[in-house]
Scaffold this motif. Structure first.
Motif, PDB file in Angstrom:
ATOM      1  N   THR A  28      -0.933 -10.404  -5.676  1.00 27.02           N
ATOM      2  CA  THR A  28       0.516 -11.127  -6.327  1.00 27.02           C
ATOM      3  C   THR A  28       1.383  -8.718  -6.247  1.00 27.02           C
ATOM      4  O   THR A  28       0.193  -7.920  -6.522  1.00 27.02           O
ATOM      5  CB  THR A  28       1.045 -10.771  -7.853  1.00 27.02           C
ATOM      6  N   SER A  29       2.630  -9.338  -5.654  1.00 29.64           N
ATOM      7  CA  SER A  29       3.236  -8.026  -5.543  1.00 29.64           C
ATOM      8  C   SER A  29       4.783  -8.191  -5.268  1.00 29.64           C
ATOM      9  O   SER A  29       5.094  -9.249  -5.404  1.00 29.64           O
ATOM     10  CB  SER A  29       2.990  -7.732  -4.295  1.00 29.64           C
ATOM     11  N   GLN A  30       5.193  -7.168  -5.434  1.00 37.17           N
ATOM     12  CA  GLN A  30       6.509  -7.273  -5.808  1.00 37.17           C
ATOM     13  C   GLN A  30       7.074  -6.728  -4.485  1.00 37.17           C
ATOM     14  O   GLN A  30       8.770  -6.626  -4.750  1.00 37.17           O
ATOM     15  CB  GLN A  30       7.148  -6.093  -7.418  1.00 37.17           C
ATOM     16  N   ILE A  31       6.113  -5.748  -4.062  1.00 32.36           N
ATOM     17  CA  ILE A  31       6.774  -5.380  -3.137  1.00 32.36           C
ATOM     18  C   ILE A  31       6.470  -6.789  -1.818  1.00 32.36           C
ATOM     19  O   ILE A  31       5.458  -7.287  -1.069  1.00 32.36           O
ATOM     20  CB  ILE A  31       5.797  -4.345  -2.408  1.00 32.36           C
ATOM     21  N   PRO A  32       7.614  -6.522  -0.758  1.00 31.33           N
ATOM     22  CA  PRO A  32       8.164  -7.479   0.317  1.00 31.33           C
ATOM     23  C   PRO A  32       6.691  -7.570   0.854  1.00 31.33           C
ATOM     24  O   PRO A  32       6.473  -6.594   1.610  1.00 31.33           O
ATOM     25  CB  PRO A  32       9.131  -7.373   0.951  1.00 31.33           C
ATOM     26  N   VAL A  33       6.449  -8.571   2.041  1.00 30.88           N
ATOM     27  CA  VAL A  33       5.379  -8.563   2.404  1.00 30.88           C
ATOM     28  C   VAL A  33       5.050  -7.734   3.753  1.00 30.88           C
ATOM     29  O   VAL A  33       4.626  -6.849   4.004  1.00 30.88           O
ATOM     30  CB  VAL A  33       4.847  -9.789   3.292  1.00 30.88           C
ATOM     31  N   GLN A  34       6.302  -7.493   4.462  1.00 22.35           N
ATOM     32  CA  GLN A  34       6.998  -6.678   5.187  1.00 22.35           C
ATOM     33  C   GLN A  34       6.667  -5.277   5.728  1.00 22.35           C
ATOM     34  O   GLN A  34       7.050  -4.586   5.676  1.00 22.35           O
ATOM     35  CB  GLN A  34       8.527  -7.140   6.127  1.00 22.35           C
ATOM     36  N   ARG A  35       7.095  -4.622   4.387  1.00 21.35           N
ATOM     37  CA  ARG A  35       6.406  -3.436   3.463  1.00 21.35           C
ATOM     38  C   ARG A  35       5.642  -3.213   2.956  1.00 21.35           C
ATOM     39  O   ARG A  35       4.579  -1.929   3.029  1.00 21.35           O
ATOM     40  CB  ARG A  35       7.615  -2.976   2.596  1.00 21.35           C
ATOM     41  N   TRP A  36       4.305  -3.614   3.177  1.00 24.13           N
ATOM     42  CA  TRP A  36       2.585  -3.902   3.406  1.00 24.13           C
ATOM     43  C   TRP A  36       2.037  -2.616   3.955  1.00 24.13           C
ATOM     44  O   TRP A  36       1.471  -2.148   3.564  1.00 24.13           O
ATOM     45  CB  TRP A  36       1.873  -5.071   3.273  1.00 24.13           C
TER      46      TRP A  36
END
Length: 64
Positions: A28-36
């Motif tokens: 789970t993450s609040q960071i969009p996948v594009q920024r991972w």
């Protein structure tokens, strides 16, 4: 959130490697996948982590 340091980057890769094809991983993450990729940092390790996480994944994005 800031970029992972080398120790945390390697630890994350080891955890994912241990679980890959052996069981489920829930992320789970609040960071969009594009920024991972930017958060993981190191290009080669980011490729390995994201390849294992995204290749056979089911993704649920919540909005709102």
């Amino acid at each position: 959130m800031q970029e992972l340091d080398n120790h945390n980057r390697i630890t994350l890769l080891e955890i994912i490697e241990d679980r890959h094809n052996n069981g489920s991983i829930i992320v789970t993450s609040q960071i969009p996948v594009q920024r991972w990729y930017d958060i993981i940092g190191e290009k080669t390790i980011a490729d390995a982590i994201l390849d294992r996480l995204i290749h056979q994944s089911h993704r649920v994005e919540l909005h709102g």
